[in-house]
Design a protein around this motif. Structure first.
Motif, PDB file in Angstrom:
ATOM      1  N   VAL A  51      22.189  30.046  20.516  1.00 29.50           N
ATOM      2  CA  VAL A  51      20.830  29.524  20.674  1.00 29.50           C
ATOM      3  C   VAL A  51      20.825  28.001  20.638  1.00 29.50           C
ATOM      4  CG1 VAL A  51      18.590  29.314  19.526  1.00 29.50           C
ATOM      5  CG2 VAL A  51      19.611  31.560  19.851  1.00 29.50           C
ATOM      6  N   ALA A  52      21.601  27.443  19.716  1.00 31.51           N
ATOM      7  CA  ALA A  52      21.617  25.992  19.553  1.00 31.51           C
ATOM      8  C   ALA A  52      22.332  25.294  20.699  1.00 31.51           C
ATOM      9  CB  ALA A  52      22.276  25.620  18.220  1.00 31.51           C
ATOM     10  N   SER A  53      23.167  26.042  21.448  1.00 29.51           N
ATOM     11  CA  SER A  53      23.955  25.399  22.500  1.00 29.51           C
ATOM     12  C   SER A  53      23.147  25.174  23.774  1.00 29.51           C
ATOM     13  CB  SER A  53      25.191  26.254  22.821  1.00 29.51           C
ATOM     14  OG  SER A  53      24.781  27.461  23.437  1.00 29.51           O
ATOM     15  N   VAL A  54      21.967  25.745  23.826  1.00 25.94           N
ATOM     16  CA  VAL A  54      21.123  25.569  25.019  1.00 25.94           C
ATOM     17  C   VAL A  54      20.611  24.129  25.076  1.00 25.94           C
ATOM     18  CG1 VAL A  54      18.927  26.226  26.079  1.00 25.94           C
ATOM     19  CG2 VAL A  54      20.428  27.981  25.104  1.00 25.94           C
ATOM     20  N   SER A  55      20.745  23.496  26.231  1.00 25.02           N
ATOM     21  CA  SER A  55      20.334  22.103  26.342  1.00 25.02           C
ATOM     22  C   SER A  55      18.852  21.980  26.675  1.00 25.02           C
ATOM     23  CB  SER A  55      21.146  21.409  27.435  1.00 25.02           C
ATOM     24  OG  SER A  55      20.546  20.159  27.743  1.00 25.02           O
ATOM     25  N   CYS A  56      18.169  21.124  25.945  1.00 24.25           N
ATOM     26  CA  CYS A  56      16.773  20.824  26.254  1.00 24.25           C
ATOM     27  C   CYS A  56      16.631  19.334  26.560  1.00 24.25           C
ATOM     28  CB  CYS A  56      15.863  21.226  25.088  1.00 24.25           C
ATOM     29  SG  CYS A  56      15.970  22.972  24.648  1.00 24.25           S
ATOM     30  N   SER A  57      17.642  18.796  27.193  1.00 22.61           N
ATOM     31  CA  SER A  57      17.620  17.421  27.708  1.00 22.61           C
ATOM     32  C   SER A  57      17.396  16.367  26.631  1.00 22.61           C
ATOM     33  CB  SER A  57      16.526  17.247  28.783  1.00 22.61           C
ATOM     34  OG  SER A  57      16.629  18.215  29.762  1.00 22.61           O
ATOM     35  N   GLY A  58      17.608  16.728  25.372  1.00 20.88           N
ATOM     36  CA  GLY A  58      17.367  15.762  24.305  1.00 20.88           C
ATOM     37  C   GLY A  58      15.898  15.546  24.024  1.00 20.88           C
ATOM     38  N   HIS A  59      15.034  16.335  24.683  1.00 23.67           N
ATOM     39  CA  HIS A  59      13.588  16.182  24.465  1.00 23.67           C
ATOM     40  C   HIS A  59      12.941  17.503  24.084  1.00 23.67           C
ATOM     41  CE1 HIS A  59      13.726  12.088  25.830  1.00 23.67           C
ATOM     42  NE2 HIS A  59      14.347  12.457  26.936  1.00 23.67           N
ATOM     43  N   GLY A  60      13.734  18.385  23.481  1.00 24.16           N
ATOM     44  CA  GLY A  60      13.215  19.682  23.068  1.00 24.16           C
ATOM     45  C   GLY A  60      14.234  20.371  22.197  1.00 24.16           C
ATOM     46  N   PRO A  73      17.120  31.624  25.228  1.00 27.05           N
ATOM     47  CA  PRO A  73      16.043  31.011  24.449  1.00 27.05           C
ATOM     48  C   PRO A  73      15.297  29.942  25.252  1.00 27.05           C
ATOM     49  CG  PRO A  73      18.210  30.349  23.602  1.00 27.05           C
ATOM     50  CD  PRO A  73      18.467  31.334  24.663  1.00 27.05           C
ATOM     51  N   VAL A  74      14.000  29.916  25.064  1.00 23.84           N
ATOM     52  CA  VAL A  74      13.146  28.965  25.768  1.00 23.84           C
ATOM     53  C   VAL A  74      13.074  27.663  24.981  1.00 23.84           C
ATOM     54  CG1 VAL A  74      10.740  28.519  26.401  1.00 23.84           C
ATOM     55  CG2 VAL A  74      11.773  30.765  26.856  1.00 23.84           C
ATOM     56  N   CYS A  75      13.238  26.534  25.681  1.00 21.41           N
ATOM     57  CA  CYS A  75      13.135  25.235  25.019  1.00 21.41           C
ATOM     58  C   CYS A  75      11.709  24.988  24.557  1.00 21.41           C
ATOM     59  CB  CYS A  75      13.514  24.103  25.983  1.00 21.41           C
ATOM     60  SG  CYS A  75      15.285  23.971  26.310  1.00 21.41           S
ATOM     61  N   GLU A  76      11.536  24.555  23.300  1.00 17.23           N
ATOM     62  CA  GLU A  76      10.231  24.092  22.821  1.00 17.23           C
ATOM     63  C   GLU A  76      10.262  22.574  22.954  1.00 17.23           C
ATOM     64  OE1 GLU A  76       9.019  25.787  19.049  1.00 17.23           O
ATOM     65  OE2 GLU A  76       9.740  27.783  19.617  1.00 17.23           O
ATOM     66  N   GLY A  83       8.733  21.327  31.392  1.00 15.96           N
ATOM     67  CA  GLY A  83       9.766  21.880  32.254  1.00 15.96           C
ATOM     68  C   GLY A  83      10.708  22.766  31.469  1.00 15.96           C
ATOM     69  N   PRO A  84      11.485  23.585  32.164  1.00 14.48           N
ATOM     70  CA  PRO A  84      12.353  24.551  31.473  1.00 14.48           C
ATOM     71  C   PRO A  84      13.387  23.910  30.545  1.00 14.48           C
ATOM     72  CG  PRO A  84      12.428  24.862  33.862  1.00 14.48           C
ATOM     73  CD  PRO A  84      11.597  23.662  33.626  1.00 14.48           C
TER      74      PRO A  84
END
Lengths: 457, 457
Positions: A51-60, A73-76, A83-84
Motif C-alpha cells: 500500500v505504501a509503495s503506491v506513488s501519489c506524486s509526493g502530493h498525496g 489503493p486510491v491516493c488521498e 487526479g489518480p
C-alpha cells in the motif's frame, strides 16, 4: 583429441567447483538474512508495504484502510491536488489554513519508517484491563515520563498520570474532577483570546457543578471574590503562541494548564512546567492527531481519582490499540539522544514563521503577533519564535471582518470572534503539510503585493 | 592407477554437477518465497513474532507492550497461574467470575494469526479527519453493515451510523442526543435487573436535560404519564440473557436499545432488530474489549447529528488506530461465508452453559435463569441458550447475600443489588478464558457436592 577432451573436462570441472563455491557462499549469506524468515506476520507486513509503495506524486498518500480501485489503493490527495496520482495542481484552489492539523510532522515519520511501524497481532490486549487491573499501560507511562525529562518541559515527580482520548477528553475530565470537589457551583473561565472548545465543550457537558462563564479577565475585573473558579490556562496560548499564567489569583482558582503546545517545536521552554493540573497531547508532540491520545499530570490525589472515574464512566479507558501505537511512536522519539524530533519540528516551524513574517513585514494592512526571543531550557540558548499559528490582524479601519478579507484572497482562516476576540483577527494554521503552507505563503504574497504602496515583491 | 584417478575425478565431477543442480533449484525456490522480501516493515513484524513465540505454558500470554526482563517479554499469567512461564497452578486461588471480559474468543484470533494481524505505519492517519472531513472510516462502516447482513441481527437500511469508544461512550452520547431534543427534563430509566453503568454513568454526567430515575417498571406502575422518558432496553439483557422490549409505552418514550449481546454467540436471533437507536460493541462480537470500539444505528437525523456533536466535543471521534484494527478484525469475521466466528462462539458458550446447568441441576440451593429454546434466524433452526452470564439465585431462606455464600466457596461473582435486584442473585461471567471457566466449574461442583442430600458428583 584425448588431450583436448581432457582439457575441456578440466575446464568444466573447475567451472563447476567455482559455481559450487559461489552458491555455497551465497546461500550462507541468504541464510543469514533469512534468519528473520517471518511466518504469520508476513502477510500483514507485505500488505502494508504494498500500500505504501503506491506513488501519489509526493502530493498525496495511501492508507491501508483507504478506498481501493481495481485492488489498488486510491491516493488521498493533499489539498489542491487531484487526479489518480495527485499530480494535478488545482490553481484556483483555496489555501485552507483553518485547522491545526499537525501534518508538518508527517515527513519525520516517513523518514523513520522502520522504527515507527508496529505490527498488531489479532489477540493483542483483548481484555478490558491490564495485568494491574488498570486501563493504562505502565510501559507507556514510563516512556511519557522519559520524554518530559528530555524535553525538560514538565516536572513529573510527585504527579499522577491520567490517559485520555486526546487533550480534548482530558479538558472535560479535569473540569468534572475539579468541580466535584466543592459544594458551590464552579465558574469556568479562560482569558481571551481562548481556544473555542473550552466554551463549546463546557456548555455541552454542563452539570449542576460547573458552568462556563466566559472571559477570565472580565471575571477578574468585575468580581469581588472569584469564589469557586476553574481557569483554563493555555501556555503557549492558542491562538497567539504567547506563554501564559493564570490571571485569577491562586488562592481562589483551580487552574487547568493546557500545555498542548509546550514543546520546543512551538516555544522556548524557560522552565519545566510545574502546575497542579497539566494536560499534554500526542497530537502536538508527534503529530498523531488521529490517534486521540493525551495525558494529564495531576498533583492532587482526589482530583486524580475523579479523573480516573471520568475515564471509566466515559469510555473504560483509552483504546489499547492507541496505547500500543503511542508507545511505538514514543520509542522513536526517545531513540538516540531523544532530541531529533524537537530539532526537526523547531526548524520547520521556525522556517515557516520567518517566511510569513517576512511577507507580512512588507504590508501596511496586516500585522502579526510579536513573540520576543526568550531563553530556552531545551536548546540552552535564547531562541526566536516558532508558533503553531499566525494571529493576523487587519489594521485598516474598514477591514472589520479580517476573515472575509482573506477569503477574498482565496485564504481560509479561523475567525477571531470564535476565540472571543475581535473579528479583526484571524488565526492561520502553520501546522499543515508543505503543500498547504506553500500555498498559504503564495496567497499571502499575492495579497500583500496587491496593496499598492507596499514594496513590490 | 590412472584409471582409478580418472574414476575418482568422474565421481567428484558428477557430485559437483549434482550439487550445482541442488543449489540452483533451491535458490530459485527461495527466490520465489523471497519475492515478498520486506524492507521497512521487517523489523516490526519480526518483533511481533518474537514476542508471540515466547511460551507461557498455555496459561499466559506475552504482549508487545508488556514488561520485559533481560530483553525477554514477561508472561502475563492467566488467573490462578504463576511463575515465569505461568506453569504453576495456585490451588487456593479464587474463581473470579465477576467481569464480562470476553477472552473466550482469544483462541479464535490465535487460530487466525495471519489474517488478523495488521501493520501500522508510522505515518498512518495522522490527520484529525478522513478525506471526507469526518471522524469515521467509510470502509469500516461498509464492513459493519456487511456483518449485520450476515448475522441478520439488525436492519441497517435507512439508519445512520455513529462510532464511539465502546458502547460505553455511545450510551452516554445517546442520552445526551435524545434529551437535547426536548424542553422538559428527560427521565432516564431501565427495567431491573439492569446493567449498573446506566445509573452510574447517567448520574455522573447529569445535566439540566436528563436525570436517572431508576426502575422502568416502577415508573410504568406509578406514573400517570411517563412524559419525557428515555428507557435503556438491553436485549438480550445483562445479567439474565433474556430478550426484551421497552416496558414504557412507545409514544412517550425514547428507547435506547443496548444490543451488545444480540449476536448468535449469546442468543437466538428471532428477527433483525429494527429500533430507532441500537448500540453494538466490538467487545462482544470479536472479543476486543480493550479496543474501545462500538457503533450506533440511528434512525432520526437530529438524534444522529447530536450524537456526532457529542463525539466531536468529547473526543474528536474514535482513534484512527482503533478504526484500523477494527477493520482488520471485521475483515477476518467476513472471510469465507462470514459465519465462522458465530459458530465458534456459539459452540463455546453453549457448551459452558450446558456444563453449568448440569451442575446446578443437581443442587437444591441454587437455581439459574431459564431461557427457553427459540427459533434463530441465523442458524435457521430452534436453538437453546448460550448466554454470557449465569444469573444465579440462592434459594435457601438464610442465604440473603448470595455473593457472600459463593465467596465462602472461593467464587467471586457480581452482587445482584448492583443490578437493582435482590442480593439473593449473583451474576457469574461465562465470558472469560478456559482457565477461568474451568476453575469456576470446579468450584461450583465442589459447592454443590457439599450440599448433602444432593447427588454426589
Amino acid at each position: 583429441m584425448a588431450k583436448f577432451k581432457g582439457f575441456l573436462f578440466g575446464v568444466f570441472f573447475v567451472g563447476s567447483i567455482a559455481l559450487n563455491i559461489f552458491f555455497l557462499t551465497n546461500n550462507l549469506y541468504a541464510g543469514h538474512v533469512n534468519k528473520q524468515q517471518l511466518s504469520w506476520s508476513q502477510r500483514a507486513a507485505a500488505e502494508a508495504e504494498a500500500v505504501a509503495s503506491v506513488s501519489c506524486s509526493g502530493h498525496g498518500i495511501t492508507y491501508l484502510d483507504g478506498l481501493f480501485l481495481d485492488e489498488k489503493p486510491v491516493c488521498e490527495c493533499n489539498s489542491c491536488y487531484g487526479g489518480p496520482t495527485c499530480s494535478h495542481f488545482l490553481p484556483d484552489c483555496v489555501a485552507d489554513a483553518d485547522s491545526g492539523d499537525p501534518l508538518f510532522l508527517e515527513p519525520f515519520w516517513m523518514q523513520h519508517a522502520e522504527s515507527s511501524a508496529v505490527l498488531v497481532a489479532g489477540w493483542h490486549r483483548m481484555s478490558y484491563v491490564f495485568a494491574d487491573q488498570s486501563y493504562m499501560s505502565q510501559v507507556l507511562q514510563n516512556h511519557i515520563l522519559k520524554v518530559h525529562s528530555i524535553a525538560r518541559n514538565a516536572i513529573t515527580k510527585g504527579k499522577y498520570l491520567v490517559f485520555g482520548g486526546g487533550s480534548t477528553q482530558l479538558l472535560s475530565a479535569a473540569v468534572f474532577a475539579l468541580s466535584l470537589n466543592s459544594s458551590s457551583l464552579a465558574r469556568v473561565v479562560a482569558a481571551s483570546p481562548y481556544y473555542p472548545v473550552y466554551k463549546t465543550q463546557t456548555d455541552f457537558f454542563e452539570t449542576a457543578h460547573f458552568e462556563f462563564q466566559g472571559d477570565a479577565l472580565l471575571m477578574k475585573r468585575t468580581s469581588n471574590s472569584t469564589g469557586n473558579a476553574i481557569e483554563f490556562v493555555t501556555s503557549p496560548n492558542n491562538p497567539d503562541g504567547l506563554l501564559r499564567k493564570a490571571v485569577l489569583p491562586g488562592s481562589s482558582v483551580n487552574a487547568i494548564y493546557d500545555h498542548a503546545y509546550y514543546w520546543p517545536h512551538f516555544t522556548a521552554i524557560p522552565a519545566p512546567a510545574d502546575e497542579d493540573v497539566m494536560i499534554f497531547t500526542i497530537s502536538k508532540l508527534t503529530g498523531h492527531a488521529g490517534s486521540r491520545f493525551g495525558w494529564a499530570l495531576v498533583k492532587d490525589e482526589d482530583v486524580y481519582l475523579n479523573m480516573l472515574k471520568y475515564m471509566q464512566l466515559a469510555e473504560l479507558g483509552v483504546s489499547r490499540d492507541t496505547q500500543l501505537r503511542a508507545l511505538q511512536l514514543l520509542k522513536v522519539v526517545l531513540e538516540g539522544d531523544g532530541r531529533e524530533i524537537f530539532h526537526f519540528a523547531y526548524e520547520k516551524m521556525r522556517d515557516r514563521w520567518e517566511k510569513i513574517s517576512q511577507i507580512v513585514s512588507l504590508s501596511k494592512r496586516y500585522t502579526i503577533q510579536d513573540i520576543p526571543p526568550q531563553y530556552c531550557n531545551f536548546f540552552e540558548k535564547v531562541r526566536g519564535p516558532s508558533p503553531a499559528y499566525v494571529w493576523l490582524k487587519c489594521e485598516r479601519e474598514e477591514d472589520t471582518n479580517c476573515n472575509a478579507v482573506l477569503r477574498g484572497a482565496n485564504i481560509i482562516g479561523r475567525l477571531g470572534s470564535l476565540f472571543n476576540a475581535s473579528d479583526r483577527y484571524v488565526r492561520l494554521s502553520l501546522l499543515k503539510r508543505d503543500d498547504d503552507f506553500n500555498l498559504l505563503l503564495y496567497r499571502l504574497k499575492e495579497l500583500v503585493s496587491k496593496e499598492g504602496g507596499a514594496e513590490t515583491l
